[in-house]
Design a protein around this motif. Sequence first.
Motif, PDB file in Angstrom:
ATOM      1  N   LYS A 118      -1.773  -0.937  19.127  1.00 30.95           N
ATOM      2  CA  LYS A 118      -1.250  -0.192  17.969  1.00 30.95           C
ATOM      3  C   LYS A 118      -2.100  -0.488  16.730  1.00 30.95           C
ATOM      4  CE  LYS A 118       2.843   0.875  15.212  1.00 30.95           C
ATOM      5  NZ  LYS A 118       1.990   1.475  14.237  1.00 30.95           N
TER       6      LYS A 118
ATOM      7  N   GLN B 113      -5.418   1.338  17.076  1.00 30.54           N
ATOM      8  CA  GLN B 113      -5.303   2.778  16.830  1.00 30.54           C
ATOM      9  C   GLN B 113      -5.070   3.072  15.345  1.00 30.54           C
ATOM     10  OE1 GLN B 113      -6.117   5.154  18.904  1.00 30.54           O
ATOM     11  NE2 GLN B 113      -6.479   3.651  20.506  1.00 30.54           N
ATOM     12  N   ASP B 114      -4.199   2.295  14.705  1.00 32.25           N
ATOM     13  CA  ASP B 114      -3.913   2.502  13.278  1.00 32.25           C
ATOM     14  C   ASP B 114      -5.174   2.333  12.433  1.00 32.25           C
ATOM     15  OD1 ASP B 114      -1.265   2.871  13.948  1.00 32.25           O
ATOM     16  OD2 ASP B 114      -0.566   0.960  13.096  1.00 32.25           O
TER      17      ASP B 114
ATOM     18  N   THR C  85      -7.963   4.950  13.042  1.00 31.46           N
ATOM     19  CA  THR C  85      -7.667   6.213  12.369  1.00 31.46           C
ATOM     20  C   THR C  85      -8.134   6.153  10.920  1.00 31.46           C
ATOM     21  OG1 THR C  85      -5.783   6.628  13.806  1.00 31.46           O
ATOM     22  CG2 THR C  85      -5.796   7.784  11.708  1.00 31.46           C
ATOM     23  N   LYS C  86      -7.853   5.043  10.270  1.00 32.36           N
ATOM     24  CA  LYS C  86      -8.192   4.875   8.853  1.00 32.36           C
ATOM     25  C   LYS C  86      -9.673   4.524   8.648  1.00 32.36           C
ATOM     26  CE  LYS C  86      -6.082   2.781   4.794  1.00 32.36           C
ATOM     27  NZ  LYS C  86      -5.065   1.837   4.332  1.00 32.36           N
TER      28      LYS C  86
ATOM     29  N   GLU D  60       0.570  -7.255  14.358  1.00 27.74           N
ATOM     30  CA  GLU D  60       0.971  -6.488  13.175  1.00 27.74           C
ATOM     31  C   GLU D  60       0.920  -7.328  11.895  1.00 27.74           C
ATOM     32  OE1 GLU D  60       4.665  -7.428  15.753  1.00 27.74           O
ATOM     33  OE2 GLU D  60       2.617  -6.747  16.076  1.00 27.74           O
TER      34      GLU D  60
ATOM     35  N   LYS E 255      -2.711  -7.183   9.920  1.00 31.22           N
ATOM     36  CA  LYS E 255      -3.247  -5.929   9.392  1.00 31.22           C
ATOM     37  C   LYS E 255      -3.765  -6.062   7.962  1.00 31.22           C
ATOM     38  CE  LYS E 255      -2.309  -1.011   9.251  1.00 31.22           C
ATOM     39  NZ  LYS E 255      -1.326   0.047   9.515  1.00 31.22           N
TER      40      LYS E 255
END
Length: 168
Positions: free
Chosen positions: A50, A53-54, A57-58, A155, A158
Amino acid sequence: MASATTFYDFKPKDKKGDQYSLADLKGKVVLVVNTASKCGFTPQFAGLEKLYQDLKTKYPNDFYILGFPCNQFGNQDPGTNDEIQNFCQVNYGVTFPVLGKVDVNGDNADPLFEWMKTEKPGLMGLKRVKWNFEKFLIGRDGKVKARWASTSKPEGLKADIEKELAAK
């Protein structure tokens, strides 16, 4: 590889036993994780994917995660490289590279892990990797910027990773 000065100087083995040149990641931010398929922390694969992928994308061309399977802690990754790859993809949908199995401690420790442990010792200056899913953050300059214990959830990393991505 005593002469290595950055992450990019290393060429660990990929899942097929071929050299994986880290020089190809020059200028990128990389999270390196020693992984295992049969560990209490194995569900972190979902969080890592996750996060990957997050951030992809950014920051589509600037962030990578590299998994390094390791069987040194409780025999928790006994499979072959192919079995490990299949497990990661089928059970967690992992799309980031999972390289060949390595030792992270001891006489046969992969030179990359020896270098990272020296660059960023753990708690109380201890160099050894304590368990599966320990994480090292590599900055754009190829230096180790942070190190997290197995208990650190993906998480929770991040913000630190984004700070490193923002540094040019």
